[in-house]
Design a protein around this motif. Structure first.
Motif, PDB file in Angstrom:
ATOM      1  N   GLN A 190       0.830  -1.209   0.000  1.00 35.82           N
ATOM      2  CA  GLN A 190       0.000   0.000   0.000  1.00 35.82           C
ATOM      3  C   GLN A 190       0.863   1.256   0.000  1.00 35.82           C
ATOM      4  OE1 GLN A 190      -2.730  -0.358   3.275  1.00 35.82           O
ATOM      5  NE2 GLN A 190      -3.763  -2.131   2.368  1.00 35.82           N
ATOM      6  N   ARG A 191       1.916   1.262   0.807  1.00 31.11           N
ATOM      7  CA  ARG A 191       2.809   2.428   0.832  1.00 31.11           C
ATOM      8  C   ARG A 191       3.525   2.596  -0.501  1.00 31.11           C
ATOM      9  NH1 ARG A 191       4.837   1.314   6.775  1.00 31.11           N
ATOM     10  NH2 ARG A 191       3.226   2.464   7.871  1.00 31.11           N
ATOM     11  N   TYR A 192       3.920   1.494  -1.090  1.00 28.47           N
ATOM     12  CA  TYR A 192       4.621   1.574  -2.372  1.00 28.47           C
ATOM     13  C   TYR A 192       3.678   2.101  -3.455  1.00 28.47           C
ATOM     14  CZ  TYR A 192       7.548   0.296  -6.323  1.00 28.47           C
ATOM     15  OH  TYR A 192       8.305   0.342  -7.460  1.00 28.47           O
ATOM     16  N   ALA A 193       2.431   1.617  -3.440  1.00 29.48           N
ATOM     17  CA  ALA A 193       1.449   2.057  -4.442  1.00 29.48           C
ATOM     18  C   ALA A 193       1.136   3.546  -4.294  1.00 29.48           C
ATOM     19  CB  ALA A 193       0.172   1.227  -4.328  1.00 29.48           C
ATOM     20  N   SER A 194       1.153   4.031  -3.036  1.00 33.19           N
ATOM     21  CA  SER A 194       0.839   5.447  -2.815  1.00 33.19           C
ATOM     22  C   SER A 194       2.089   6.343  -2.909  1.00 33.19           C
ATOM     23  CB  SER A 194       0.175   5.633  -1.453  1.00 33.19           C
ATOM     24  OG  SER A 194       1.085   5.344  -0.415  1.00 33.19           O
ATOM     25  N   GLY A 195       3.243   5.712  -3.133  1.00 37.25           N
ATOM     26  CA  GLY A 195       4.481   6.481  -3.271  1.00 37.25           C
ATOM     27  C   GLY A 195       5.086   6.928  -1.970  1.00 37.25           C
ATOM     28  N   GLY A 196       4.603   6.364  -0.857  1.00 39.82           N
ATOM     29  CA  GLY A 196       5.096   6.783   0.443  1.00 39.82           C
ATOM     30  C   GLY A 196       6.162   5.878   1.009  1.00 39.82           C
ATOM     31  N   SER A 197       6.795   6.362   2.026  1.00 37.97           N
ATOM     32  CA  SER A 197       7.751   5.567   2.790  1.00 37.97           C
ATOM     33  C   SER A 197       7.608   5.981   4.241  1.00 37.97           C
ATOM     34  CB  SER A 197       9.179   5.787   2.293  1.00 37.97           C
ATOM     35  OG  SER A 197       9.541   7.135   2.453  1.00 37.97           O
ATOM     36  N   ILE A 198       8.283   5.279   5.149  1.00 34.76           N
ATOM     37  CA  ILE A 198       8.174   5.643   6.565  1.00 34.76           C
ATOM     38  C   ILE A 198       9.239   6.651   6.937  1.00 34.76           C
ATOM     39  CG2 ILE A 198       7.085   3.545   7.292  1.00 34.76           C
ATOM     40  CD1 ILE A 198       9.766   2.571   8.351  1.00 34.76           C
TER      41      ILE A 198
END
Length: 160
Positions: A152-160
């Protein structure tokens, strides 16, 4: 030679022999001959994994393990053997890093992701940004949740 000195010498020879034979009787564990990768196909070349991930647009699961890690054995037997985990891991490029390896790639990955003990997983983008960290052992359901969160994070372009 006095009997006491001869007995002491014999004792140490026997002791050293036992140590020598017990060390050579144990199986030799190495990255090539034995691992806790199980039936999961893990790449061991980090650079190749990064190139594959960039070409395929997939996140990378980096598995930090050792041959002496009992939780790594548990991962192999309980988590990686699960068909749902196998299916989910198909969406990732998988790379296993042996923490006992003194190679430059292993050292770079350990320093870059601050890895000090096995087992740990770091799920990253092809550019190396951390999506999810799994420190220590996670059971099958928890591991699947980590994989979902990473996707989900990868699909939304996010990281922690």
């Amino acid at each position: 030679m006095k009997p006491r000195k001869a007995m002491t010498l014999a004792f140490f020879v026997v002791l050293l022999s036992i140590g020598y034979f017990s060390m050579h009787a144990a199986p030799t564990l190495s990255d090539e001959n034995y691992s806790y990768h199980g039936d999961t196909r893990w790449q061991t070349n980090v650079t190749a994994a990064e190139e594959t991930a960039a070409a395929e647009g997939k996140p990378i699961v980096v598995y930090f393990w050792t041959t002496w890690c009992t939780y790594c054995e548990d991962y192999n037997r309980e988590v990686y053997a699960d068909p749902a985990v196998q299916s989910e891991l198909g969406d990732f490029v998988k790379v296993a890093v042996n923490l006992d390896d003194d190679g430059s790639e292993s050292g770079r990955m350990q320093r870059e992701y601050n890895i000090n003990y096995p087992p740990q997983h770091v799920i990253i983008t092809p550019d190396g940004e951390v999506l999810v960290r799994v420190n220590g052992y996670a059971g099958t359901e928890d591991f699947l949740s980590y994989l979902d969160a990473a996707e989900q994070r990868y699909a939304s372009g996010g990281s922690i």
